[in-house]
Design an enzyme around this catalytic site. Structure first.
Site, PDB file in Angstrom:
ATOM      1  N   LEU A   1       0.847  -1.202   0.000  1.00  0.00           N
ATOM      2  CA  LEU A   1       0.000   0.000   0.000  1.00  0.00           C
ATOM      3  C   LEU A   1       0.880   1.249   0.000  1.00  0.00           C
ATOM      4  O   LEU A   1       0.773   2.107  -0.877  1.00  0.00           O
ATOM      5  CB  LEU A   1      -0.908  -0.022   1.249  1.00  0.00           C
ATOM      6  CG  LEU A   1      -1.702   1.240   1.571  1.00  0.00           C
ATOM      7  CD1 LEU A   1      -2.751   1.503   0.489  1.00  0.00           C
ATOM      8  CD2 LEU A   1      -2.429   1.111   2.935  1.00  0.00           C
ATOM      9  N   THR A   2       1.794   1.331   0.977  1.00  0.00           N
ATOM     10  CA  THR A   2       2.594   2.540   1.178  1.00  0.00           C
ATOM     11  C   THR A   2       3.501   2.847  -0.018  1.00  0.00           C
ATOM     12  O   THR A   2       4.023   1.941  -0.659  1.00  0.00           O
ATOM     13  CB  THR A   2       3.453   2.359   2.452  1.00  0.00           C
ATOM     14  OG1 THR A   2       2.561   2.160   3.549  1.00  0.00           O
ATOM     15  CG2 THR A   2       4.337   3.551   2.719  1.00  0.00           C
ATOM     16  N   GLU A   3       3.664   4.147  -0.275  1.00  0.00           N
ATOM     17  CA  GLU A   3       4.548   4.598  -1.361  1.00  0.00           C
ATOM     18  C   GLU A   3       5.451   5.699  -0.818  1.00  0.00           C
ATOM     19  O   GLU A   3       5.198   6.235   0.264  1.00  0.00           O
ATOM     20  CB  GLU A   3       3.697   5.152  -2.510  1.00  0.00           C
ATOM     21  CG  GLU A   3       2.782   4.103  -3.115  1.00  0.00           C
ATOM     22  CD  GLU A   3       1.995   4.624  -4.311  1.00  0.00           C
ATOM     23  OE1 GLU A   3       2.093   5.849  -4.625  1.00  0.00           O
ATOM     24  OE2 GLU A   3       1.279   3.808  -4.927  1.00  0.00           O
ATOM     25  N   PRO A   4       6.472   6.073  -1.596  1.00  0.00           N
ATOM     26  CA  PRO A   4       7.365   7.145  -1.112  1.00  0.00           C
ATOM     27  C   PRO A   4       6.587   8.414  -0.737  1.00  0.00           C
ATOM     28  O   PRO A   4       6.911   9.067   0.248  1.00  0.00           O
ATOM     29  CB  PRO A   4       8.291   7.385  -2.307  1.00  0.00           C
ATOM     30  CG  PRO A   4       8.331   6.069  -3.024  1.00  0.00           C
ATOM     31  CD  PRO A   4       6.975   5.461  -2.837  1.00  0.00           C
TER      32      PRO A   4
ATOM     33  N   ARG B   1      19.005  -8.253  41.116  1.00  0.00           N
ATOM     34  CA  ARG B   1      19.959  -7.152  41.250  1.00  0.00           C
ATOM     35  C   ARG B   1      19.888  -6.551  42.663  1.00  0.00           C
ATOM     36  O   ARG B   1      18.813  -6.145  43.109  1.00  0.00           O
ATOM     37  CB  ARG B   1      19.618  -6.086  40.199  1.00  0.00           C
ATOM     38  CG  ARG B   1      20.377  -4.803  40.326  1.00  0.00           C
ATOM     39  CD  ARG B   1      21.794  -4.939  39.840  1.00  0.00           C
ATOM     40  NE  ARG B   1      22.477  -3.656  39.898  1.00  0.00           N
ATOM     41  CZ  ARG B   1      23.782  -3.534  39.848  1.00  0.00           C
ATOM     42  NH1 ARG B   1      24.560  -4.611  39.757  1.00  0.00           N
ATOM     43  NH2 ARG B   1      24.338  -2.335  39.889  1.00  0.00           N
TER      44      ARG B   1
ATOM     45  N   GLN C   1      10.417   1.009  46.570  1.00  0.00           N
ATOM     46  CA  GLN C   1       9.078   1.370  46.088  1.00  0.00           C
ATOM     47  C   GLN C   1       9.105   2.117  44.746  1.00  0.00           C
ATOM     48  O   GLN C   1       8.162   2.021  43.972  1.00  0.00           O
ATOM     49  CB  GLN C   1       8.338   2.187  47.143  1.00  0.00           C
ATOM     50  CG  GLN C   1       7.951   1.313  48.330  1.00  0.00           C
ATOM     51  CD  GLN C   1       7.167   2.057  49.382  1.00  0.00           C
ATOM     52  OE1 GLN C   1       7.189   3.293  49.427  1.00  0.00           O
ATOM     53  NE2 GLN C   1       6.485   1.331  50.242  1.00  0.00           N
TER      54      GLN C   1
ATOM     55  N   ILE D   1      14.592   0.024  34.793  1.00  0.00           N
ATOM     56  CA  ILE D   1      14.761  -0.901  35.922  1.00  0.00           C
ATOM     57  C   ILE D   1      16.092  -1.639  35.802  1.00  0.00           C
ATOM     58  O   ILE D   1      16.751  -1.928  36.801  1.00  0.00           O
ATOM     59  CB  ILE D   1      13.553  -1.875  36.010  1.00  0.00           C
ATOM     60  CG1 ILE D   1      12.308  -1.099  36.456  1.00  0.00           C
ATOM     61  CG2 ILE D   1      13.831  -3.045  36.962  1.00  0.00           C
ATOM     62  CD1 ILE D   1      11.002  -1.856  36.359  1.00  0.00           C
TER      63      ILE D   1
ATOM     64  N   GLU E   1       1.025   0.212  10.167  1.00  0.00           N
ATOM     65  CA  GLU E   1      -0.430  -0.042  10.145  1.00  0.00           C
ATOM     66  C   GLU E   1      -1.194   1.165  10.710  1.00  0.00           C
ATOM     67  O   GLU E   1      -2.218   1.031  11.363  1.00  0.00           O
ATOM     68  CB  GLU E   1      -0.779  -1.371  10.835  1.00  0.00           C
ATOM     69  CG  GLU E   1      -0.077  -2.535  10.132  1.00  0.00           C
ATOM     70  CD  GLU E   1      -0.719  -3.891  10.280  1.00  0.00           C
ATOM     71  OE1 GLU E   1      -1.904  -3.959  10.627  1.00  0.00           O
ATOM     72  OE2 GLU E   1      -0.025  -4.886  10.023  1.00  0.00           O
TER      73      GLU E   1
HETATM   74  N1  COS Z   1     -13.689   0.168   6.590  1.00  0.00           N
HETATM   75  C1  COS Z   1     -14.402   0.283   5.452  1.00  0.00           C
HETATM   76  N2  COS Z   1     -14.413   1.411   4.699  1.00  0.00           N
HETATM   77  C2  COS Z   1     -13.668   2.454   5.119  1.00  0.00           C
HETATM   78  C3  COS Z   1     -12.902   2.394   6.299  1.00  0.00           C
HETATM   79  C4  COS Z   1     -12.932   1.198   7.045  1.00  0.00           C
HETATM   80  N3  COS Z   1     -12.225   1.074   8.168  1.00  0.00           N
HETATM   81  N4  COS Z   1     -12.260   3.558   6.468  1.00  0.00           N
HETATM   82  C5  COS Z   1     -12.615   4.331   5.434  1.00  0.00           C
HETATM   83  N5  COS Z   1     -13.460   3.660   4.619  1.00  0.00           N
HETATM   84  C6  COS Z   1     -14.117   4.167   3.411  1.00  0.00           C
HETATM   85  C7  COS Z   1     -14.930   5.401   3.743  1.00  0.00           C
HETATM   86  O1  COS Z   1     -16.224   5.040   4.169  1.00  0.00           O
HETATM   87  C8  COS Z   1     -14.937   6.140   2.449  1.00  0.00           C
HETATM   88  O2  COS Z   1     -15.928   5.589   1.620  1.00  0.00           O
HETATM   89  P1  COS Z   1     -16.882   6.540   0.692  1.00  0.00           P
HETATM   90  O3  COS Z   1     -15.935   7.192  -0.270  1.00  0.00           O
HETATM   91  O4  COS Z   1     -17.828   5.582   0.056  1.00  0.00           O
HETATM   92  O5  COS Z   1     -17.514   7.509   1.634  1.00  0.00           O
HETATM   93  C9  COS Z   1     -13.589   5.820   1.833  1.00  0.00           C
HETATM   94  O6  COS Z   1     -13.145   4.613   2.483  1.00  0.00           O
HETATM   95  C10 COS Z   1     -12.577   6.928   2.080  1.00  0.00           C
HETATM   96  O7  COS Z   1     -12.504   7.135   3.492  1.00  0.00           O
HETATM   97  P2  COS Z   1     -11.936   8.470   4.144  1.00  0.00           P
HETATM   98  O8  COS Z   1     -12.569   9.651   3.451  1.00  0.00           O
HETATM   99  O9  COS Z   1     -12.029   8.360   5.609  1.00  0.00           O
HETATM  100  O10 COS Z   1     -10.410   8.398   3.651  1.00  0.00           O
HETATM  101  P3  COS Z   1      -9.194   9.365   3.944  1.00  0.00           P
HETATM  102  O11 COS Z   1      -8.460   9.553   2.692  1.00  0.00           O
HETATM  103  O12 COS Z   1      -9.660  10.556   4.714  1.00  0.00           O
HETATM  104  O13 COS Z   1      -8.212   8.452   4.835  1.00  0.00           O
HETATM  105  C11 COS Z   1      -7.275   7.421   6.750  1.00  0.00           C
HETATM  106  C12 COS Z   1      -8.522   7.885   5.972  1.00  0.00           C
HETATM  107  C13 COS Z   1      -6.362   8.544   7.180  1.00  0.00           C
HETATM  108  C14 COS Z   1      -7.903   6.756   7.958  1.00  0.00           C
HETATM  109  C15 COS Z   1      -6.485   6.374   5.916  1.00  0.00           C
HETATM  110  O14 COS Z   1      -5.804   6.987   4.850  1.00  0.00           O
HETATM  111  C16 COS Z   1      -5.485   5.600   6.739  1.00  0.00           C
HETATM  112  O15 COS Z   1      -5.834   4.637   7.421  1.00  0.00           O
HETATM  113  N6  COS Z   1      -4.196   5.998   6.666  1.00  0.00           N
HETATM  114  C17 COS Z   1      -3.119   5.235   7.295  1.00  0.00           C
HETATM  115  C18 COS Z   1      -2.640   4.216   6.336  1.00  0.00           C
HETATM  116  C19 COS Z   1      -1.913   3.138   7.021  1.00  0.00           C
HETATM  117  O16 COS Z   1      -2.316   2.593   8.035  1.00  0.00           O
HETATM  118  N7  COS Z   1      -0.791   2.772   6.446  1.00  0.00           N
HETATM  119  C20 COS Z   1      -0.027   1.723   6.946  1.00  0.00           C
HETATM  120  C21 COS Z   1       0.511   0.981   5.813  1.00  0.00           C
HETATM  121  S1  COS Z   1       0.096  -0.651   5.797  1.00  0.00           S
HETATM  122  S2  COS Z   1       1.450  -1.419   7.000  1.00  0.00           S
END
Ligand code: COS
Length: 383
Positions: A124-127, A268, A279, A337, A363
């Protein structure tokens, strides 16, 4: 419960013994060599650890969320690198397929993910798209009977070992963009290349790297669920589950650190007695125990709600925020500790202190959890 009480107890007991007898004695070696010995990976496979959460119909154990977090509490009592080896197959590397895959996609990948023959990875993540996941730029352009992917994914856990990647990409066809979609891309596909292994602060033995797509052509059957535009929601649902798993892991590690700190404090001696009798040391143990217990309760409650069918976006973020911040404080106190010894690599607390730092980042950072908690709370109050 997917398992009856006896079977579950047996499973937890087996994991507990495996952790104590096989993993803990190898922690230092794994950290030093930056790899998990093949024989340990093989033992994890034999125990079924790669398929804890994959449905039984596809060869996994099909644990409920509650059962999964109970297993992860146990796995947390050793270096998180071990958990990471099986983590993506049970979590972000398989769940997109479980949640959104076609029957054919499930049958193609899940049995091999469950056995550990295949490693799954979540890209998922990108630069330029970390916390703002929806801004990702990897592009999948429809072309004939397939798609051509271009883009770079960053810090992808288990990518060096992975056989299949769940890749989030923007789809573009003749009628324009259709949003974010998820593709199942197999390692070895021409145009898929891995970057160098990242050098990390901790969790040696667990690997991340860039995954680079350069005109990488995949068949239309690689599109998850056969539907464009569903990818972002699936990624968010995958993370809802993954965040609870990380919260459980944080609890397990906190309990391990508290045990290490208590043992050290009992041995220790200063000022003529064990430091456990002071304590100010007891206060650090007490705060750590109260907080880890609170996190354990949160994780179990959220898991049970999820098993009962509730959407637990809010609870998962609450649990991840609290548990990952908690384990950071516990690790800090465990080092404290240990005094000067806590800064020396000979003692595991030094390594754990660095290892747990990641939990507040991946995450979803703590700040992203706060945003989600606030969003969900205000939405509930408004409704
Ligand atoms: N379950 C199902 N649908 C979800 C959801 C969830 N938990 N969270 C959001 N959605 C849906 C929303 O309902 C929305 O749908 P509609 O367009 O139909 O209304 C859509 O997804 C977009 O949601 P939202 O507007 O909340 O998205 P944002 O771009 O504002 O982003 C965050 C939300 C910040 C929460 C999200 O980008 C995020 O989780 N970022 C962190 C990413 C992350 O954890 N990265 C780690 C990498 S993986 S190790």
């Amino acid at each position: 419960m997917a398992l009856d009480r006896d079977t579950l107890d047996q499973l937890l007991d087996t994991i507990r013994r495996f952790v104590v007898e096989r993993l803990v004695p190898n922690e230092a070696r794994v950290a030093e060599e930056d790899r998990i010995p093949d024989e340990l990976v093989e033992e994890m496979r034999a125990l079924g650890l790669f398929g804890l959460t994959i449905p039984e119909a596809y060869g996994g154990l099909g644990l409920t969320m509650e059962e999964e977090v109970l297993a992860v509490f146990e796995l947390g009592r050793t270096s998180p690198a071990f958990r990471s080896a099986i983590g993506t197959n049970n979590g972000i590397g398989s769940q997109a397929i479980v949640l959104g895959g076609t029957e054919e996609q499930r049958r193609r990948y899940l049995p091999r993910l469950a056995s550990g023959e295949l490693i799954g990875s979540f890209a998922l993540t990108e630069p330029d798209a970390g916390s703002d996941a929806a801004s990702l730029r990897t592009l999948a352009v429809r072309d004939g009977d397939g798609y051509v992917l271009n883009g770079t994914k960053r810090y992808i856990t288990n990518a060096p070992q992975a056989g299949v990647f769940s890749v989030l990409a923007r789809t573009r066809g003749p009628e324009g963009e259709s949003g974010i979609s998820c593709f199942l891309v197999e390692a070895g596909t021409p145009g898929l290349r891995l970057g160098h292994k990242d050098r990390k602060m901790g969790q040696q033995g667990a690997h991340t790297c860039d995954v680079i797509f350069e005109d990488c052509r995949v068949p239309a059957t690689a599109l998850l669920g056969g539907r464009e535009g569903d990818g972002f929601k699936i990624a968010m649902r995958v993370l809802d589950k993954g965040r609870l798993h990380i919260a459980a892991l944080s609890v397990g590690i906190a309990e391990r650190l508290i045990a290490d700190a208590c043992r050290y404090a009992a041995e220790r001696r200063q000022f003529g007695k064990p430091i456990a009798e002071f304590q100010l040391v007891q206060a650090m143990i007490a705060d750590s125990r109260a907080e880890s217990y609170a996190a354990r309760c949160m994780v179990l409650d959220a898991a049970r709600r999820r098993d009962a069918g509730a959407v637990t976006t809010l609870e998962a973020s609450c649990a991840k925020l609290f548990a990952t911040e908690m384990v950071g404080r516990v690790a800090d106190r465990a080092v404290q500790i240990h005094g000067g010894a806590g800064y020396i690599a000979e003692y595991p607390v030094e390594r754990f202190y660095r290892d747990v730092r990641l939990f507040r980042l991946y995450e979803g950072t703590s700040q992203i959890q706060q945003l989600i908690i606030a969003r969900e709370t205000m939405r509930a109050m408004a409704g």
